[in-house]
Write an enzyme that holds these catalytic residues in place. Sequence first.
Site, PDB file in Angstrom:
ATOM      1  N   TYR A   9      -2.063  -0.857  10.420  1.00 39.05           N
ATOM      2  CA  TYR A   9      -2.158  -1.161   8.984  1.00 39.05           C
ATOM      3  C   TYR A   9      -0.894  -0.682   8.256  1.00 39.05           C
ATOM      4  O   TYR A   9      -0.295  -1.440   7.489  1.00 39.05           O
ATOM      5  CB  TYR A   9      -3.397  -0.483   8.400  1.00 39.05           C
ATOM      6  CG  TYR A   9      -3.552  -0.729   6.919  1.00 39.05           C
ATOM      7  CD1 TYR A   9      -4.001  -1.958   6.450  1.00 39.05           C
ATOM      8  CD2 TYR A   9      -3.234   0.252   5.985  1.00 39.05           C
ATOM      9  CE1 TYR A   9      -4.143  -2.198   5.088  1.00 39.05           C
ATOM     10  CE2 TYR A   9      -3.373   0.024   4.629  1.00 39.05           C
ATOM     11  CZ  TYR A   9      -3.828  -1.198   4.183  1.00 39.05           C
ATOM     12  OH  TYR A   9      -3.952  -1.433   2.830  1.00 39.05           O
TER      13      TYR A   9
ATOM     14  N   SER B 206       0.870  -1.188   0.000  1.00 40.76           N
ATOM     15  CA  SER B 206       0.000   0.000   0.000  1.00 40.76           C
ATOM     16  C   SER B 206       0.902   1.231   0.000  1.00 40.76           C
ATOM     17  O   SER B 206       2.082   1.145   0.379  1.00 40.76           O
ATOM     18  CB  SER B 206      -0.853  -0.006   1.277  1.00 40.76           C
ATOM     19  OG  SER B 206      -1.385   1.272   1.518  1.00 40.76           O
TER      20      SER B 206
HETATM   21  N1  LIG Z   1      -8.677  -0.315  -1.083  1.00 44.75           N
HETATM   22  C1  LIG Z   1      -7.622   0.420  -0.806  1.00 44.75           C
HETATM   23  O1  LIG Z   1      -7.705   1.646  -0.673  1.00 44.75           O
HETATM   24  C2  LIG Z   1      -6.259  -0.208  -0.683  1.00 44.75           C
HETATM   25  C3  LIG Z   1      -5.146   0.619  -0.856  1.00 44.75           C
HETATM   26  C4  LIG Z   1      -3.878   0.055  -0.772  1.00 44.75           C
HETATM   27  C5  LIG Z   1      -3.725  -1.296  -0.536  1.00 44.75           C
HETATM   28  N2  LIG Z   1      -4.831  -2.086  -0.378  1.00 44.75           N
HETATM   29  C6  LIG Z   1      -4.607  -3.519  -0.131  1.00 44.75           C
HETATM   30  O2  LIG Z   1      -5.080  -4.238  -1.244  1.00 44.75           O
HETATM   31  C7  LIG Z   1      -5.470  -5.550  -0.855  1.00 44.75           C
HETATM   32  C8  LIG Z   1      -6.849  -5.848  -1.401  1.00 44.75           C
HETATM   33  O3  LIG Z   1      -7.779  -5.008  -0.737  1.00 44.75           O
HETATM   34  P1  LIG Z   1      -9.086  -4.443  -1.446  1.00 44.75           P
HETATM   35  O4  LIG Z   1      -8.960  -2.994  -1.500  1.00 44.75           O
HETATM   36  O5  LIG Z   1      -9.345  -5.204  -2.681  1.00 44.75           O
HETATM   37  O6  LIG Z   1     -10.158  -4.761  -0.293  1.00 44.75           O
HETATM   38  P2  LIG Z   1     -11.383  -5.782  -0.221  1.00 44.75           P
HETATM   39  O7  LIG Z   1     -12.307  -5.580  -1.367  1.00 44.75           O
HETATM   40  O8  LIG Z   1     -11.913  -5.626   1.158  1.00 44.75           O
HETATM   41  O9  LIG Z   1     -10.691  -7.209  -0.386  1.00 44.75           O
HETATM   42  C9  LIG Z   1     -10.019  -7.833   0.664  1.00 44.75           C
HETATM   43  C10 LIG Z   1      -9.932  -9.313   0.351  1.00 44.75           C
HETATM   44  O10 LIG Z   1      -9.211  -9.958   1.418  1.00 44.75           O
HETATM   45  C11 LIG Z   1      -9.915 -11.110   1.805  1.00 44.75           C
HETATM   46  N3  LIG Z   1      -9.685 -11.423   3.205  1.00 44.75           N
HETATM   47  C12 LIG Z   1      -9.802 -10.598   4.275  1.00 44.75           C
HETATM   48  N4  LIG Z   1      -9.593 -11.280   5.413  1.00 44.75           N
HETATM   49  C13 LIG Z   1      -9.346 -12.561   5.044  1.00 44.75           C
HETATM   50  C14 LIG Z   1      -9.082 -13.764   5.771  1.00 44.75           C
HETATM   51  N5  LIG Z   1      -9.057 -13.797   7.114  1.00 44.75           N
HETATM   52  N6  LIG Z   1      -8.893 -14.914   5.076  1.00 44.75           N
HETATM   53  C15 LIG Z   1      -8.950 -14.911   3.732  1.00 44.75           C
HETATM   54  N7  LIG Z   1      -9.183 -13.804   2.981  1.00 44.75           N
HETATM   55  C16 LIG Z   1      -9.389 -12.656   3.640  1.00 44.75           C
HETATM   56  C17 LIG Z   1     -11.388 -10.754   1.562  1.00 44.75           C
HETATM   57  O11 LIG Z   1     -12.155 -11.941   1.356  1.00 44.75           O
HETATM   58  P3  LIG Z   1     -13.213 -12.573   2.391  1.00 44.75           P
HETATM   59  O12 LIG Z   1     -13.848 -11.453   3.139  1.00 44.75           O
HETATM   60  O13 LIG Z   1     -14.150 -13.320   1.495  1.00 44.75           O
HETATM   61  O14 LIG Z   1     -12.385 -13.478   3.237  1.00 44.75           O
HETATM   62  C18 LIG Z   1     -11.286  -9.973   0.268  1.00 44.75           C
HETATM   63  O15 LIG Z   1     -11.312 -10.856  -0.825  1.00 44.75           O
HETATM   64  C19 LIG Z   1      -5.377  -5.576   0.666  1.00 44.75           C
HETATM   65  O16 LIG Z   1      -4.163  -6.171   1.037  1.00 44.75           O
HETATM   66  C20 LIG Z   1      -5.366  -4.104   1.049  1.00 44.75           C
HETATM   67  O17 LIG Z   1      -4.669  -3.894   2.247  1.00 44.75           O
HETATM   68  C21 LIG Z   1      -6.094  -1.573  -0.461  1.00 44.75           C
END
Ligand SMILES: NC(=O)c1ccc[n+]([C@@H]2O[C@H](COP(=O)([O-])OP(=O)(O)OC[C@H]3O[C@@H](n4cnc5c(N)ncnc54)[C@H](OP(=O)(O)O)[C@@H]3O)[C@@H](O)[C@H]2O)c1
Length: 262
Positions: free
Chosen positions: A154, A141
């Site tokens: 985080y 991130s």
């Molecule tokens: N959105 C942002 O602004 C942002 C910015 C920078 C980096 N990121 C990073 O990008 C990555 C993807 O995030 P996103 O933005 O796509 O968010 P998201 O839509 O909330 O996706 C998160 C994913 O992680 C899975 N997950 C969470 N806890 C889990 C667990 N205990 N076991 C297995 N799977 C789990 C969720 O699936 P289930 O709930 O089905 O388990 C979901 O598929 C993350 O690492 C996040 O930190 C996000």
Amino acid sequence: MKKYRKQIALVTGASSGMGRCFVQQIAEQYPYLHEIWVIARRREALERLWEELPETEIQILALDLSDKSSFSVLSERLKRERPCVRLLVNAAGLGHNGPVDSQALDGICDTIDVNCRALMAVTRLCLPYLKPGSRVIQLASGSAFLPQPGFAVYAASKACVLSFCRSLQEELRPKGIAVTAVCPGPVRTEFFQAGGISLSPLKRLFLAEPERVVRKALADAAKGKAVSVYGFSIKLVRIAAKLLPQGALVRLSSRVLAARHD
Ligand SMILES: NC(=O)c1ccc[n+]([C@@H]2O[C@H](COP(=O)([O-])OP(=O)(O)OC[C@H]3O[C@@H](n4cnc5c(N)ncnc54)[C@H](OP(=O)(O)O)[C@@H]3O)[C@@H](O)[C@H]2O)c1
């Protein structure tokens, strides 16, 4: 005779957001892969993805990556099927904001367990199955570039991911395998809702679309880039974090960048 080995991509966090986009774009850009293995807790969401991609062989592993026993399940599956992992994408992740003393211990542990422990464990399990030309994409991130008061756990977890990627990139370079840390700013996904985070107006202004972040990440990974940064604002943060005194920047980020708590 040489034993046939299927070529796969493995994507964690595939049930929503960027993980889901990775699966869709990998299916489109890498049609020669035999299977895409998808991991997340929500089986129904993974099944919907499977229905949406009828041309792609999707293998569903409904696992809770905060639970160590999920690593044994993956390990067994890998040992049994011995695939060649062409692409590994660790996109599972979560975050909660607010000062550390306001956070539940479970939330802190889950964040570290999924963002760091599971990412490293899944990577370790896949290493014997990577081949020259394979790519490892880790979702870090923009928070990895700078400590973030109000989002401390985080940001620290993502700094850990970035550090891990940098070392792994060097370890795997002689094997012809590249590791890319993806470091976006805020992206329009379920992430904020899942963590009970209300975005500050400034962050809302810079929200990126997940499809674009993922397209750039796949292109950067194909080129073997160590870090993939999408968006002007986060490029600026990265440069500032390299050039300016960290103490002052952290104070600034606590005032300007910190998201509000719901
Ligand atoms: N959105 C942002 O602004 C942002 C910015 C920078 C980096 N990121 C990073 O990008 C990555 C993807 O995030 P996103 O933005 O796509 O968010 P998201 O839509 O909330 O996706 C998160 C994913 O992680 C899975 N997950 C969470 N806890 C889990 C667990 N205990 N076991 C297995 N799977 C789990 C969720 O699936 P289930 O709930 O089905 O388990 C979901 O598929 C993350 O690492 C996040 O930190 C996000």
